[in-house]
Write an enzyme that holds these catalytic residues in place. Structure first.
Site, mmCIF file in Angstrom:
data_model
loop_
_atom_site.group_PDB
_atom_site.id
_atom_site.type_symbol
_atom_site.label_atom_id
_atom_site.label_comp_id
_atom_site.label_asym_id
_atom_site.label_seq_id
_atom_site.Cartn_x
_atom_site.Cartn_y
_atom_site.Cartn_z
ATOM 1 N N PHE A 1 -18.451 -67.818 -24.807
ATOM 2 C CA PHE A 1 -17.213 -68.009 -24.052
ATOM 3 C C PHE A 1 -17.013 -66.847 -23.075
ATOM 4 O O PHE A 1 -16.722 -67.055 -21.897
ATOM 5 C CB PHE A 1 -16.017 -68.125 -24.999
ATOM 6 C CG PHE A 1 -14.791 -68.705 -24.353
ATOM 7 C CD1 PHE A 1 -14.524 -70.063 -24.441
ATOM 8 C CD2 PHE A 1 -13.907 -67.904 -23.656
ATOM 9 C CE1 PHE A 1 -13.398 -70.609 -23.831
ATOM 10 C CE2 PHE A 1 -12.785 -68.437 -23.040
ATOM 11 C CZ PHE A 1 -12.526 -69.795 -23.130
ATOM 12 N N ASN B 1 -24.863 -77.729 -23.105
ATOM 13 C CA ASN B 1 -24.982 -76.688 -22.093
ATOM 14 C C ASN B 1 -26.439 -76.284 -21.907
ATOM 15 O O ASN B 1 -27.226 -76.286 -22.842
ATOM 16 C CB ASN B 1 -24.120 -75.472 -22.462
ATOM 17 C CG ASN B 1 -24.890 -74.424 -23.235
ATOM 18 O OD1 ASN B 1 -25.611 -73.602 -22.656
ATOM 19 N ND2 ASN B 1 -24.765 -74.467 -24.563
ATOM 20 N N ARG B 2 -26.759 -75.963 -20.678
ATOM 21 C CA ARG B 2 -28.032 -75.322 -20.365
ATOM 22 C C ARG B 2 -27.746 -74.175 -19.394
ATOM 23 O O ARG B 2 -28.325 -74.055 -18.316
ATOM 24 C CB ARG B 2 -29.040 -76.324 -19.789
ATOM 25 C CG ARG B 2 -28.554 -77.200 -18.645
ATOM 26 C CD ARG B 2 -29.693 -78.030 -18.073
ATOM 27 N NE ARG B 2 -29.237 -78.979 -17.066
ATOM 28 C CZ ARG B 2 -28.781 -80.200 -17.332
ATOM 29 N NH1 ARG B 2 -28.730 -80.628 -18.592
ATOM 30 N NH2 ARG B 2 -28.372 -80.994 -16.351
ATOM 31 N N PHE C 1 -28.188 -68.205 -20.197
ATOM 32 C CA PHE C 1 -27.828 -66.781 -20.312
ATOM 33 C C PHE C 1 -27.385 -66.204 -18.968
ATOM 34 O O PHE C 1 -27.834 -65.125 -18.554
ATOM 35 C CB PHE C 1 -28.993 -65.961 -20.860
ATOM 36 C CG PHE C 1 -29.340 -66.189 -22.300
ATOM 37 C CD1 PHE C 1 -28.518 -66.914 -23.149
ATOM 38 C CD2 PHE C 1 -30.521 -65.679 -22.832
ATOM 39 C CE1 PHE C 1 -28.851 -67.114 -24.488
ATOM 40 C CE2 PHE C 1 -30.858 -65.869 -24.159
ATOM 41 C CZ PHE C 1 -30.034 -66.579 -24.990
ATOM 42 N N SER D 1 -31.381 -69.747 -28.674
ATOM 43 C CA SER D 1 -30.915 -70.618 -27.604
ATOM 44 C C SER D 1 -32.072 -71.479 -27.112
ATOM 45 O O SER D 1 -33.184 -70.987 -26.934
ATOM 46 C CB SER D 1 -30.366 -69.799 -26.429
ATOM 47 O OG SER D 1 -30.146 -70.633 -25.308
ATOM 48 N N ASN E 1 -32.250 -72.687 -24.144
ATOM 49 C CA ASN E 1 -32.188 -72.719 -22.686
ATOM 50 C C ASN E 1 -32.963 -71.607 -21.987
ATOM 51 O O ASN E 1 -32.914 -71.500 -20.762
ATOM 52 C CB ASN E 1 -30.724 -72.685 -22.237
ATOM 53 C CG ASN E 1 -29.957 -73.882 -22.742
ATOM 54 O OD1 ASN E 1 -30.444 -75.009 -22.693
ATOM 55 N ND2 ASN E 1 -28.760 -73.657 -23.259
ATOM 56 N N THR E 2 -33.661 -70.770 -22.735
ATOM 57 C CA THR E 2 -34.555 -69.771 -22.159
ATOM 58 C C THR E 2 -35.960 -70.097 -22.636
ATOM 59 O O THR E 2 -36.224 -70.077 -23.850
ATOM 60 C CB THR E 2 -34.167 -68.343 -22.595
ATOM 61 O OG1 THR E 2 -32.873 -68.030 -22.075
ATOM 62 C CG2 THR E 2 -35.175 -67.322 -22.081
ATOM 63 N N LYS F 1 -29.273 -64.521 -35.106
ATOM 64 C CA LYS F 1 -28.699 -65.857 -34.971
ATOM 65 C C LYS F 1 -29.819 -66.868 -34.868
ATOM 66 O O LYS F 1 -30.708 -66.731 -34.013
ATOM 67 C CB LYS F 1 -27.801 -65.937 -33.737
ATOM 68 C CG LYS F 1 -27.031 -67.256 -33.620
ATOM 69 C CD LYS F 1 -25.958 -67.160 -32.542
ATOM 70 C CE LYS F 1 -25.090 -68.419 -32.508
ATOM 71 N NZ LYS F 1 -23.977 -68.290 -31.539
ATOM 72 N N ASN G 1 -26.951 -71.680 -34.060
ATOM 73 C CA ASN G 1 -26.807 -71.890 -32.629
ATOM 74 C C ASN G 1 -26.716 -73.392 -32.337
ATOM 75 O O ASN G 1 -26.546 -74.199 -33.249
ATOM 76 C CB ASN G 1 -27.995 -71.257 -31.899
ATOM 77 C CG ASN G 1 -27.630 -70.736 -30.525
ATOM 78 O OD1 ASN G 1 -26.886 -71.365 -29.775
ATOM 79 N ND2 ASN G 1 -28.168 -69.571 -30.174
ATOM 80 N N THR G 2 -26.888 -73.772 -31.076
ATOM 81 C CA THR G 2 -26.839 -75.182 -30.689
ATOM 82 C C THR G 2 -28.138 -75.901 -31.060
ATOM 83 O O THR G 2 -29.150 -75.272 -31.359
ATOM 84 C CB THR G 2 -26.602 -75.308 -29.177
ATOM 85 O OG1 THR G 2 -27.665 -74.633 -28.487
ATOM 86 C CG2 THR G 2 -25.278 -74.679 -28.785
ATOM 87 N N GLY H 1 -20.603 -78.466 -31.096
ATOM 88 C CA GLY H 1 -19.426 -79.250 -31.451
ATOM 89 C C GLY H 1 -19.618 -80.051 -32.718
ATOM 90 O O GLY H 1 -20.519 -79.780 -33.526
#
Length: 386
Positions: free
Chosen positions: A69, A116-117, A120, A181, A183-184, A220, A249-250, A274
């Site tokens: 956030f 989300n993508r 970072f 994550s 997304n990396t 994490k 994490n997601t 979520g």
């Protein structure tokens, strides 16, 4: 009131723009003299029964805001004003980076979920460290979540994490190594124990060099790890003397969604957070607790929406609980509702303190050393309170 605002305004906006607008309001409100103190008195946990000691830190309650956030440490006081008992900033990388191209944040409203993508996107560890250094110290517990710079090759990942650690550890109440994550590119490869061991060892050593106090260190992990890999990370955390694990994490999974397939497909790749994450995150948490026998601080995150969800995480072994996605859907009074509901559950359960409830609902599965966690589950007549 917030639901009406969400439906009339935020739901019609691009999700990332809506985030910046809402976060801007929070930051502006916290900057008004006297208002931050007044609002925090109303929203922050005040029930003495909720006080917890975790990671060597005294906190007024167990419920905090997960990383993502506030990536750049620009609104910590505003988020604490909203009632979160700890705020985890980041993910922060060694070098500044813009993240992935927009659009990169999507709502799945029917599932109360986000995709989300972001990649970072952050100002980099030097800028964030300077911001934290300039911020007056308050009672708010601040965690710092660090990850790998996208442009840094996987072979140089350890050095990149060390750079961030050397800059940020002295400003962190606790430090989190994010290797989960989606997304990396290549980041999740670092969850493999043969790569995770030297990374965590180097970060621990860098943190110890950077400050004369021992900064608690956590890792994490992803919900998509196989059970055997969850066990391996738990064993490694115990071996290295880590302070805790954040689960989870997601997810990259998309199973069981109620949102129509076209909307899900339009959102594309990225991490899902979520409500749909709730069950798997809870499974991972339970497995970690059984494997570690209560010897690590576990932080439960993923699909936490209500006090019932947070209480379930505590009974499963979490000392601390975090949320994020439900903040978008439930608004500024969310943290207060969770803390009040937890206080009601604690009193109804018969436990004297939250610490007594941690892991009390876990199955009596033997830990690696042969010990068995307490399997007693309390009565919970307030279970259906939202």
């Amino acid at each position: 009131m917030y639901r009406l605002l969400f439906d009339l305004l935020f739901r019609r906006m691009d999700p990332e723009k809506a985030h910046h607008l809402a976060f801007g309001w929070i930051r502006a409100a916290s900057a008004v003299p006297g208002l931050r103190t007044l609002v925090r008195r109303v929203l922050a946990p005040r029930d003495p029964a909720l006080r917890v000691t975790a990671l060597g830190l005294d906190m007024p309650g167990p419920f905090g805001l997960a990383a993502g956030f506030d990536k750049n440490a620009v609104g910590i006081d505003g988020l604490a004003m909203a009632g979160f008992d700890h705020v985890e900033i980041g993910t922060v990388t060694g070098q500044p980076q813009p993240g992935n191209p927009a659009p990169r944040l999507f709502r799945l409203v029917e599932d109360r979920a986000l995709v989300n993508r972001m990649g970072f996107n952050n100002d980099g560890s030097a800028a964030v460290a300077a911001r934290l250094a300039a911020r007056p110290r308050t009672s708010t517990v601040v965690g710092v979540n660090i990850g790998k710079t996208k442009a840094v090759p996987e072979a140089e990942a350890v050095a990149d994490y060390v750079t961030s650690t050397e800059r940020l550890a002295r400003h962190a109440d606790y430090l989190v190594v994010n290797v989960s994550s989606p997304n990396t590119p290549g980041l999740r490869n670092l969850q493999a124990v043969d790569q995770l061991r030297p990374l965590l060892t180097a970060v621990r050593e860098a943190a110890d060099r950077s400050t004369d106090r021992r900064v608690p260190l956590l890792v994490k992990i992803a919900p998509d790890l196989a059970d055997a890999d969850v066990d391996a990370v738990a064993d490694l955390a115990l071996e290295l003397g880590l302070d805790g694990v954040i689960a989870t994490n997601t997810t990259i999974g998309r199973e069981g969604l109620r949102t129509d397939a076209a909307t899900v497909a339009a959102a594309g790749a990225g991490g899902l957070s979520g409500a749909p994450l709730k069950e798997r995150s809870l499974e991972v948490l339970r497995r970690l607790h059984a494997r570690t026998g209560g010897r690590l601080t576990l932080v439960g995150v993923g699909g936490v929406e209500t006090a019932a969800d947070a209480w379930e995480r505590i009974l499963a072994g979490a000392t601390l609980v975090q949320g994020y996605s439900a903040f978008i859907y439930q608004g500024p009074f969310w943290a207060r509702r969770v803390h009040r509901g937890l206080a009601a559950r604690l009193r109804a359960s018969g436990y004297a303190t939250l610490a007594d409830a941690v892991g009390a609902g876990a199955a009596p599965v033997s830990a690696p050393d042969g010990t068995s966690p307490d399997g007693a589950a309390p009565n919970d007549p307030a279970r259906d309170e939202q």
